[in-house]
Motif scaffolding. Structure first.
Motif, PDB file in Angstrom:
ATOM      1  N   GLU A  48     -18.683  56.226  35.529  1.00  0.00           N
ATOM      2  CA  GLU A  48     -17.920  55.189  36.212  1.00  0.00           C
ATOM      3  C   GLU A  48     -18.859  54.301  37.025  1.00  0.00           C
ATOM      4  O   GLU A  48     -19.807  54.776  37.626  1.00  0.00           O
ATOM      5  CB  GLU A  48     -16.882  55.823  37.135  1.00  0.00           C
ATOM      6  N   PRO A  73     -11.482  42.229  43.829  1.00  0.00           N
ATOM      7  CA  PRO A  73     -10.417  43.197  43.569  1.00  0.00           C
ATOM      8  C   PRO A  73      -9.531  43.441  44.789  1.00  0.00           C
ATOM      9  O   PRO A  73      -9.976  43.332  45.930  1.00  0.00           O
ATOM     10  CB  PRO A  73     -11.181  44.464  43.196  1.00  0.00           C
ATOM     11  N   ARG A 124     -15.053  41.684  30.478  1.00  0.00           N
ATOM     12  CA  ARG A 124     -13.860  40.965  30.026  1.00  0.00           C
ATOM     13  C   ARG A 124     -13.106  40.476  31.243  1.00  0.00           C
ATOM     14  O   ARG A 124     -12.911  41.230  32.200  1.00  0.00           O
ATOM     15  CB  ARG A 124     -12.969  41.865  29.182  1.00  0.00           C
ATOM     16  N   GLN A 126      -9.675  38.132  32.773  1.00  0.00           N
ATOM     17  CA  GLN A 126      -8.338  37.611  32.493  1.00  0.00           C
ATOM     18  C   GLN A 126      -7.817  36.920  33.741  1.00  0.00           C
ATOM     19  O   GLN A 126      -7.987  37.429  34.850  1.00  0.00           O
ATOM     20  CB  GLN A 126      -7.408  38.762  32.119  1.00  0.00           C
ATOM     21  N   THR A 146      -7.860  39.924  36.391  1.00  0.00           N
ATOM     22  CA  THR A 146      -8.343  41.288  36.169  1.00  0.00           C
ATOM     23  C   THR A 146      -9.705  41.220  35.504  1.00  0.00           C
ATOM     24  O   THR A 146      -9.971  40.335  34.691  1.00  0.00           O
ATOM     25  CB  THR A 146      -7.363  42.067  35.266  1.00  0.00           C
ATOM     26  N   ILE A 147     -10.558  42.196  35.855  1.00  0.00           N
ATOM     27  CA  ILE A 147     -11.858  42.337  35.201  1.00  0.00           C
ATOM     28  C   ILE A 147     -11.963  43.745  34.614  1.00  0.00           C
ATOM     29  O   ILE A 147     -11.445  44.706  35.179  1.00  0.00           O
ATOM     30  CB  ILE A 147     -13.034  42.073  36.171  1.00  0.00           C
ATOM     31  N   TRP A 148     -12.604  43.814  33.453  1.00  0.00           N
ATOM     32  CA  TRP A 148     -12.888  45.087  32.814  1.00  0.00           C
ATOM     33  C   TRP A 148     -14.366  45.123  32.500  1.00  0.00           C
ATOM     34  O   TRP A 148     -14.890  44.218  31.846  1.00  0.00           O
ATOM     35  CB  TRP A 148     -12.130  45.251  31.499  1.00  0.00           C
ATOM     36  N   ARG A 150     -17.128  47.260  30.436  1.00  0.00           N
ATOM     37  CA  ARG A 150     -17.175  48.262  29.370  1.00  0.00           C
ATOM     38  C   ARG A 150     -18.624  48.606  29.047  1.00  0.00           C
ATOM     39  O   ARG A 150     -19.486  47.739  29.090  1.00  0.00           O
ATOM     40  CB  ARG A 150     -16.477  47.735  28.117  1.00  0.00           C
ATOM     41  N   ASN A 156     -14.065  51.704  28.959  1.00  0.00           N
ATOM     42  CA  ASN A 156     -13.892  51.146  30.298  1.00  0.00           C
ATOM     43  C   ASN A 156     -14.638  51.992  31.316  1.00  0.00           C
ATOM     44  O   ASN A 156     -14.414  53.197  31.411  1.00  0.00           O
ATOM     45  CB  ASN A 156     -12.411  51.146  30.683  1.00  0.00           C
ATOM     46  N   TYR A 158     -15.079  50.327  34.537  1.00  0.00           N
ATOM     47  CA  TYR A 158     -14.541  49.760  35.775  1.00  0.00           C
ATOM     48  C   TYR A 158     -13.426  48.782  35.417  1.00  0.00           C
ATOM     49  O   TYR A 158     -13.542  48.021  34.460  1.00  0.00           O
ATOM     50  CB  TYR A 158     -15.613  49.020  36.572  1.00  0.00           C
ATOM     51  N   THR A 159     -12.356  48.820  36.191  1.00  0.00           N
ATOM     52  CA  THR A 159     -11.268  47.850  36.085  1.00  0.00           C
ATOM     53  C   THR A 159     -10.874  47.460  37.496  1.00  0.00           C
ATOM     54  O   THR A 159     -10.756  48.323  38.370  1.00  0.00           O
ATOM     55  CB  THR A 159     -10.045  48.455  35.366  1.00  0.00           C
ATOM     56  N   SER A 161      -8.258  44.464  39.635  1.00  0.00           N
ATOM     57  CA  SER A 161      -7.342  43.316  39.644  1.00  0.00           C
ATOM     58  C   SER A 161      -7.244  42.780  41.050  1.00  0.00           C
ATOM     59  O   SER A 161      -7.294  43.549  42.024  1.00  0.00           O
ATOM     60  CB  SER A 161      -5.952  43.737  39.168  1.00  0.00           C
TER      61      SER A 161
END
Length: 168
Positions: A48, A73, A124, A126, A146-148, A150, A156, A158-159, A161
């Motif tokens: 992670e 975030p 990624r 959005q 939101t960010i992802w 990878r 994934n 880290y995510t 929003s």
């Protein structure tokens, strides 16, 4: 009965010294090769990633001035991603990590892209819904996004929003 047991034991011992059937040996070799390939192709455990806030000294050092979108975030004001037309940056383990924009990716607000690629990770992005003028900055628009992040196995790591601020 005892004689039959000795004969079968003798035949079993005699067969141990013979070469295996070539077809059986080839099948066994193929099985071993596939097991080694599977072990080598298996990805390592997921690590992670917790990106750090990009601070003003980081912005100065990487020359991140001009039109961009900053992703923060939750309710945090500290940007974790600064995305621009050609590239994006994240701060991971104290280092500013650069990602190149994927020219085939969908265009987002501020001429940013939905996909950026780096050496170790892909990013990624959005943006959701319509933006609102930022009351604190005259030339900025605020969105939700939101960010992802990878890893190279497209997992994934880290995510996040939260708020996306786009402007000059």
């Amino acid at each position: 009965m005892r004689g039959a047991l000795l004969i079968s034991l003798g035949l079993a011992l005699a067969s141990c010294g013979q070469d295996p059937d070539p077809a059986e040996q080839a099948a066994e070799d193929k099985k071993i090769v596939e097991m080694v390939r599977a072990a080598n192709d298996a990805p390592p455990p997921i690590e992670e990633v917790i990106p750090q806030a990009i601070l003003y000294p980081d912005i100065e050092k990487a020359d991140l001035y001009g039109a961009s979108c900053a992703y923060a975030p939750g309710t945090s004001m500290g940007a974790r991603v600064i995305a621009r037309e050609a590239d994006a940056y994240m701060k991971i383990d104290g280092d500013m990590v650069r990602f190149a924009a994927d020219p085939g990716a969908r265009e987002l607000a501020g001429r940013t892209r939905s996909l950026y690629n780096g050496r170790r990770f892909s990013l990624r992005l959005q943006i959701d819904g319509e933006g609102q003028e930022d009351p604190n900055a005259s030339e900025s628009t605020i969105y939700q996004g939101t960010i992802w992040l990878r890893d190279r196995w497209d997992r994934n790591v880290y995510t996040g929003s939260g708020t996306v601020s786009c402007g000059v």
